[in-house]
Every structure is written in C-alpha cells, then in structure tokens.
Design a protein around this motif. Structure first.
Motif, PDB file in Angstrom:
ATOM      1  N   ILE A  32      39.455  43.554  25.429  1.00  0.00           N
ATOM      2  CA  ILE A  32      40.062  43.452  24.096  1.00  0.00           C
ATOM      3  C   ILE A  32      41.425  44.136  24.150  1.00  0.00           C
ATOM      4  N   ASP A  33      42.331  43.708  23.287  1.00  0.00           N
ATOM      5  CA  ASP A  33      43.625  44.369  23.150  1.00  0.00           C
ATOM      6  C   ASP A  33      43.499  45.464  22.102  1.00  0.00           C
ATOM      7  N   VAL A  34      43.967  46.656  22.460  1.00  0.00           N
ATOM      8  CA  VAL A  34      43.964  47.779  21.518  1.00  0.00           C
ATOM      9  C   VAL A  34      45.336  48.451  21.573  1.00  0.00           C
ATOM     10  N   PRO A  35      45.749  49.078  20.476  1.00  0.00           N
ATOM     11  CA  PRO A  35      47.031  49.789  20.496  1.00  0.00           C
ATOM     12  C   PRO A  35      46.992  50.942  21.493  1.00  0.00           C
ATOM     13  N   ALA A  36      48.117  51.218  22.116  1.00  0.00           N
ATOM     14  CA  ALA A  36      48.187  52.291  23.108  1.00  0.00           C
ATOM     15  C   ALA A  36      47.743  53.636  22.532  1.00  0.00           C
ATOM     16  N   ALA A  37      47.978  53.849  21.247  1.00  0.00           N
ATOM     17  CA  ALA A  37      47.598  55.121  20.622  1.00  0.00           C
ATOM     18  C   ALA A  37      46.085  55.327  20.619  1.00  0.00           C
ATOM     19  N   ALA A  38      45.320  54.259  20.798  1.00  0.00           N
ATOM     20  CA  ALA A  38      43.859  54.365  20.777  1.00  0.00           C
ATOM     21  C   ALA A  38      43.264  54.575  22.169  1.00  0.00           C
ATOM     22  N   VAL A  39      44.121  54.673  23.191  1.00  0.00           N
ATOM     23  CA  VAL A  39      43.648  54.760  24.577  1.00  0.00           C
ATOM     24  C   VAL A  39      44.183  56.031  25.222  1.00  0.00           C
ATOM     25  N   ARG A  40      43.312  56.712  25.991  1.00  0.00           N
ATOM     26  CA  ARG A  40      43.731  57.893  26.743  1.00  0.00           C
ATOM     27  C   ARG A  40      43.579  57.609  28.231  1.00  0.00           C
ATOM     28  N   PRO A  41      44.646  57.801  29.026  1.00  0.00           N
ATOM     29  CA  PRO A  41      44.513  57.634  30.472  1.00  0.00           C
ATOM     30  C   PRO A  41      43.585  58.697  31.056  1.00  0.00           C
ATOM     31  N   VAL A  42      42.954  58.381  32.161  1.00  0.00           N
ATOM     32  CA  VAL A  42      42.096  59.341  32.851  1.00  0.00           C
ATOM     33  C   VAL A  42      42.990  60.218  33.722  1.00  0.00           C
ATOM     34  N   ASP A  43      42.866  61.537  33.576  1.00  0.00           N
ATOM     35  CA  ASP A  43      43.677  62.465  34.371  1.00  0.00           C
ATOM     36  C   ASP A  43      43.491  62.197  35.855  1.00  0.00           C
ATOM     37  N   GLY A  44      44.608  62.134  36.572  1.00  0.00           N
ATOM     38  CA  GLY A  44      44.561  61.947  38.013  1.00  0.00           C
ATOM     39  C   GLY A  44      44.532  60.496  38.469  1.00  0.00           C
ATOM     40  N   GLU A  45      44.365  59.559  37.555  1.00  0.00           N
ATOM     41  CA  GLU A  45      44.339  58.133  37.928  1.00  0.00           C
ATOM     42  C   GLU A  45      45.760  57.606  38.068  1.00  0.00           C
ATOM     43  N   ASP A  46      45.962  56.737  39.062  1.00  0.00           N
ATOM     44  CA  ASP A  46      47.265  56.093  39.266  1.00  0.00           C
ATOM     45  C   ASP A  46      47.213  54.707  38.643  1.00  0.00           C
ATOM     46  N   TYR A  47      48.058  54.453  37.667  1.00  0.00           N
ATOM     47  CA  TYR A  47      48.083  53.162  36.980  1.00  0.00           C
ATOM     48  C   TYR A  47      49.249  52.292  37.446  1.00  0.00           C
ATOM     49  N   GLY A  48      49.854  52.660  38.583  1.00  0.00           N
ATOM     50  CA  GLY A  48      51.001  51.943  39.103  1.00  0.00           C
ATOM     51  C   GLY A  48      50.723  50.497  39.475  1.00  0.00           C
ATOM     52  N   GLN A  49      49.482  50.154  39.793  1.00  0.00           N
ATOM     53  CA  GLN A  49      49.150  48.788  40.202  1.00  0.00           C
ATOM     54  C   GLN A  49      48.642  47.926  39.052  1.00  0.00           C
ATOM     55  N   VAL A  50      48.571  48.484  37.867  1.00  0.00           N
ATOM     56  CA  VAL A  50      48.106  47.726  36.706  1.00  0.00           C
ATOM     57  C   VAL A  50      49.203  46.756  36.273  1.00  0.00           C
ATOM     58  N   PRO A  51      48.887  45.462  36.123  1.00  0.00           N
ATOM     59  CA  PRO A  51      49.914  44.518  35.650  1.00  0.00           C
ATOM     60  C   PRO A  51      50.476  44.972  34.309  1.00  0.00           C
ATOM     61  N   THR A  52      51.796  44.956  34.208  1.00  0.00           N
ATOM     62  CA  THR A  52      52.470  45.429  32.999  1.00  0.00           C
ATOM     63  C   THR A  52      53.321  44.314  32.424  1.00  0.00           C
ATOM     64  N   GLU A  53      53.152  44.070  31.143  1.00  0.00           N
ATOM     65  CA  GLU A  53      53.959  43.069  30.443  1.00  0.00           C
ATOM     66  C   GLU A  53      55.040  43.789  29.670  1.00  0.00           C
ATOM     67  N   ARG A  54      56.251  43.288  29.762  1.00  0.00           N
ATOM     68  CA  ARG A  54      57.391  43.890  29.078  1.00  0.00           C
ATOM     69  C   ARG A  54      57.661  43.182  27.757  1.00  0.00           C
ATOM     70  N   ALA A  55      58.267  43.890  26.821  1.00  0.00           N
ATOM     71  CA  ALA A  55      58.635  43.296  25.536  1.00  0.00           C
ATOM     72  C   ALA A  55      59.500  42.069  25.769  1.00  0.00           C
ATOM     73  N   GLY A  56      59.219  41.020  25.032  1.00  0.00           N
ATOM     74  CA  GLY A  56      59.970  39.786  25.173  1.00  0.00           C
ATOM     75  C   GLY A  56      59.389  38.859  26.220  1.00  0.00           C
ATOM     76  N   GLY A  57      58.604  39.404  27.147  1.00  0.00           N
ATOM     77  CA  GLY A  57      58.020  38.572  28.200  1.00  0.00           C
ATOM     78  C   GLY A  57      56.783  37.845  27.713  1.00  0.00           C
ATOM     79  N   GLY A  58      56.123  38.423  26.727  1.00  0.00           N
ATOM     80  CA  GLY A  58      54.935  37.784  26.179  1.00  0.00           C
ATOM     81  C   GLY A  58      53.794  37.717  27.171  1.00  0.00           C
ATOM     82  N   ARG A  59      52.728  37.158  26.706  1.00  0.00           N
ATOM     83  CA  ARG A  59      51.558  36.982  27.553  1.00  0.00           C
ATOM     84  C   ARG A  59      51.700  35.684  28.332  1.00  0.00           C
TER      85      ARG A  59
END
Length: 123
Positions: A32-59
């Motif tokens: 599900i899509d949730v606002p970033a404010a509702a999610v907390r990253p796990v300490d020590g996890e590397d999220y560098g490989q997570v696909p990232t969408e930029r503003a204007g790029g859309g889904r």
C-alpha cells in the motif's frame, strides 16, 4: 484489492502473493502507499537499493511479467497496467514507448484482465 487498516480505514492495495497455511487459512502479501510521515526506517538498514521515484516522474504506467517458461529463445511476457491485480511474480517496469514496442513486435502479450493499450495516450 482493498486493505482494511487498524481503525477501520480502507485503502487500495496491490496483491503481491498469497499462501495457504496447514489449517486452510489464507494470508495475503499486499503493498500500500502511505505518506512518508507514517513510516519509520529501521536503524542500521541501507535503503540505497530501494527503487526511488522522483517528483514529476510519476509511477510506471506499465509492467512486463515474465512467466516461468521465459527463456532467451522463447519469450513469455505479459504486459500489464502497473496497477493490474493480475500482475504477479517477476515484474519489470516499462515506459509507454517500451511497452508499445514489446506488444507491436510480439515480444509480449497484452493482459486479458487489464487490457493495456500502450502508445494510445490513455490507459
């Protein structure tokens, strides 16, 4: 797919997988899509490989599903709208141009469920 969150709020979700336990009960893996404010990253996890969408790029509008018998000699691909509930397994994002070429060249078959129409300017 509709997901009911704790508190009773219903949101749209995407079915990723399902499994049945020994007692016959089903469990569903959904995203599900949730606002970033509702999610907390796990300490020590590397999220560098997570696909990232930029503003204007859309889904992505389209995804290609590789079937188990997909080989370099015999392609077995199904093109789906990105939000199609039938898209499962190994999925690859595709631009509108790429999706249109895959269908036009016969490298992919359009999904019977979502009936994608790449290159038409609409979904």
């Amino acid at each position: 797919m509709t997901v009911t969150l704790p508190g009773g709020r219903a949101v749209a979700g995407r079915l990723r997988a399902r499994r049945r336990d020994a007692d016959g009960q089903w469990a569903y893996e959904v995203s599900i899509d949730v606002p970033a404010a509702a999610v907390r990253p796990v300490d020590g996890e590397d999220y560098g490989q997570v696909p990232t969408e930029r503003a204007g790029g859309g889904r992505p509008e389209w995804v290609l599903q590789a079937l188990p018998q997909d080989t370099p000699d015999q392609r077995a691909l199904i093109l789906h709208r990105a939000d199609c509930w039938a898209a499962q397994g190994r999925l690859t994002r595709a631009s509108d141009r790429e999706a249109a070429i895959f269908v036009q060249q016969g490298w992919a078959t359009a999904c019977d469920v979502c009936k994608p129409t790449p290159g038409s300017g609409g979904r």
